[in-house]
Write an enzyme that holds these catalytic residues in place. Structure first.
Site, short mmCIF file in Angstrom:
data_model
loop_
_atom_site.label_atom_id
_atom_site.label_comp_id
_atom_site.label_asym_id
_atom_site.label_seq_id
_atom_site.Cartn_x
_atom_site.Cartn_y
_atom_site.Cartn_z
N SER A 73 -12.68 -34.33 45.54
CA SER A 73 -13.60 -35.17 46.32
C SER A 73 -12.87 -36.44 46.70
O SER A 73 -11.86 -36.80 46.11
CB SER A 73 -14.81 -35.53 45.47
OG SER A 73 -14.41 -36.44 44.46
N LYS A 74 -13.42 -37.11 47.71
CA LYS A 74 -12.70 -38.28 48.21
C LYS A 74 -12.71 -39.43 47.20
O LYS A 74 -11.87 -40.30 47.27
CB LYS A 74 -13.21 -38.70 49.59
CG LYS A 74 -14.67 -39.02 49.70
CD LYS A 74 -14.95 -39.58 51.09
CE LYS A 74 -16.41 -39.86 51.32
NZ LYS A 74 -17.15 -38.76 51.92
N ARG A 75 -13.62 -39.37 46.26
CA ARG A 75 -13.62 -40.43 45.25
C ARG A 75 -12.45 -40.28 44.28
O ARG A 75 -11.85 -41.23 43.86
CB ARG A 75 -14.94 -40.43 44.47
CG ARG A 75 -16.01 -41.25 45.14
CD ARG A 75 -17.32 -41.18 44.38
NE ARG A 75 -17.79 -39.80 44.24
CZ ARG A 75 -18.37 -39.11 45.21
NH1 ARG A 75 -18.56 -39.68 46.38
NH2 ARG A 75 -18.77 -37.87 45.02
N SER B 7 -9.64 -38.13 44.69
CA SER B 7 -8.32 -37.71 45.15
C SER B 7 -8.11 -38.18 46.58
O SER B 7 -9.05 -38.58 47.27
CB SER B 7 -8.21 -36.19 45.12
OG SER B 7 -9.27 -35.61 44.43
N THR C 129 -7.92 -37.33 50.09
CA THR C 129 -8.37 -36.15 50.82
C THR C 129 -8.26 -36.28 52.34
O THR C 129 -8.44 -35.31 53.04
CB THR C 129 -9.85 -35.83 50.50
OG1 THR C 129 -10.62 -37.00 50.79
CG2 THR C 129 -10.05 -35.44 49.05
#
Ligand code: GLU
Length: 504
Positions: free
Chosen positions: A257-259, A261, A263
């Site tokens: 998820s963008k939190r 990693s 992305t």
């Protein structure tokens, strides 16, 4: 039958690696099959969609080389393809017409339930340990009841009747999937009471209208597919084939998820990952080539790609592999191409150095970088590493940490003597021509004569002329720097050491 597949991003965030991989698989499949690759923008989430995200997504796909055959009007370029428009917000009349058709055939109905009623249903279901579902309050209203509800000022949503029975399909990746329709949550809202259509509906109307033959998308949509199949059937459209590709996982197997990693494709691009490496990496993230080979160009992938070898298990994102592939692809670029691609990265790094007081002594142009390529090509994990490798050739003065100047086994006095002697040798050598292989021998002789380790002498020179302990090969570096600059920097280092030593 011509294969037609599509990528249908929602412009509610930057181009995500998962979307890029799904786009790649669609592209590869379409090209391999001689089919058509469609780009459709699913921008009905008006509150979260922005033009900036749209641009990021389109630019990112284009940068990766995933050009679409049909797609929306962008930047003044008209829409391409016979099914325009390719932006959902421009297709609202089509959804309205499709909803009217379903209403006319009683495959859908108007639902007047209020938020409060639906919340109360949900609470009751929760208390009874039931899965949330629509209770069907409006499924069979009499015309009188409808008129009464409308007279209250209620505005109806439109619900699709989920028929009883099982829904089964053969997913190209996941195999046979079967689900009882009773597990789908009851009749499905396809148009909200404010008239806006919902994803499950628009995606099916569009895939049907656009004659999509293969829906290749993320596994997170697998549970939506039974609803979609029922809608295709209700609309009298043929049901496309489905291929749900595995999720991309962090090394600890949690969902990426963008939190947690990195992305966004734009971030990889900004760090200096090259498109060839990203495409190669994304292709192998969920697909097995069936050979030992690991390096594939986009064309080679088109030739080999096969949905049957997409695996069903989660695909673990291995950053080390991406970095390795990036180095491999950087080595494969021609010197001209690499020099061109390095320009913006070097320029950005040098701008930072200039901001802290350094002067630019040459412009970071492709012509200036081109002769340096043999020195750096093997040493670049990412294009963004170029600054640390060659900045000292472009700026003056360099900052030299006096502590680094003195090799570990030496003291300041020895270093001073060594740099003075080296300066003399270099000055004597370079008078006629300044060539790497004419510098090395005499400096090795100097070290031997004085009983110094050549490595220590070379390190002192390296730090003196570059400010760094790790650089491209020393003698090539001196040549790239030029005789005058090399001597100047040795002088500056000698002066700095003298200042630190007590006068003798
Ligand atoms: N707009 C949807 C998404 O971004 C598309 C899903 C699909 O491919 O059907 O997830």
């Amino acid at each position: 039958m011509t294969v037609r597949c599509r990528i249908a991003p929602s412009p509610t965030g930057p181009l995500h690696i998962g979307t890029a991989r799904t786009a790649l698989y669609n592209f590869l499949f379409a090209r391999h099959e001689g089919g058509v690759f469609v780009l459709r923008l699913e921008d009905t989430d008006v509150a979260r969609s922005t033009v900036a995200w749209e641009r990021d997504i389109l630019e990112g796909l284009h940068w990766l080389g995933l050009d679409w055959d049909e797609g929306p009007e962008v930047a003044g370029q008209p829409a391409r393809g016979p099914y325009a428009p390719y932006r959902q917000m421009e297709r609202l009349p089509l959804y309205r017409a499709a909803a009217e058709r379903l209403l006319a055939e009683d495959l859908a109905y108007r639902c007047y339930c209020t938020r409060e009623e639906l919340d109360a249903d949900r609470a009751a279901q929760e208390a009874a340990h039931q899965a949330p579902h629509y209770v069907g309050r409006c499924a069979h209203l009499t015309p009188e009841r409808r008129r009464a509800l409308e007279a209250e000022g209620r505005r109806p949503a439109i619900r699709f009747r989920i028929p009883a029975g099982t829904v089964a399909f053969d997913d190209i990746v996941r195999g046979h999937v079967e689900i009882d329709a009773s597990a789908l949550g009851g009749d499905l809202v396809i148009v909200r009471s404010d008239g806006t259509p919902l994803y499950h509906f628009t995606v099916v109307v569009d895939d049907a209208e656009m004659a999509i033959t293969h829906v290749i998308r993320g596994e997170d949509h697998l549970s939506n597919t039974p609803k979609h199949i029922l809608l295709f059937r209700a609309l009298g459209a043929s049901v496309p084939a489905f291929a749900h590709v595995p999720l991309i996982l962090n090394p600890d197997r949690t969902k990426m998820s963008k939190r947690k990693s990195q992305t966004a494709i734009a971030d990889y691009r900004a760090q200096g990952f090259v498109r060839e490496a990203l495409v190669n990496f994304l292709a192998l993230l969920g697909w097995a080539s069936g050979t030992e080979e690991e390096i594939f160009s986009l064309d080679e992938l088109v030739e080999r790609f096969d949905l049957a070898r997409v695996h069903a298990g989660g695909a673990v994102f291995d950053r080390e592999r991406l970095e390795w592939l990036n180095g491999q692809w950087i080595r494969r670029l021609s010197a001209e191409e690499l020099a061109e691609r390095l320009v913006p990265f070097l320029a950005a790094e040098l701008a930072v150095r200039q901001a802290t007081g350094a002067r630019l002594v040459r412009e970071p142009t492709a012509e200036e970088i081109r002769p340096l390529v043999p020195l750096v090509q093997e040493r670049l994990p990412v294009l963004g590493a170029i600054g640390d490798l060659v900045d000292f050739l472009f700026i003056d003065p360099i900052s030299v940490d006096p502590a680094l100047l003195v090799p570990r086994r030496w003291d300041a006095g020895t270093t001073l003597a060594a740099l003075e002697a080296a300066r003399e040798v270099i000055e004597g050598q370079g008078r006629v021509s300044f060539e790497a292989d004419e510098l090395e021998g005499p400096l090795r002789d100097l070290a031997a004569r004085r009983g110094w380790k050549a490595g220590d002498l070379f390190m002192a020179i390296r730090v003196a002329i570059t400010g760094r302990t790790a650089t491209p090969p020393l003698f090539d570096t001196m040549v790239a720097l030029g005789r005058a600059h090399t001597l100047e920097r040795l002088d500056a280092a000698v002066a700095a050491l003298r200042e630190r030593l007590p006068a003798s």
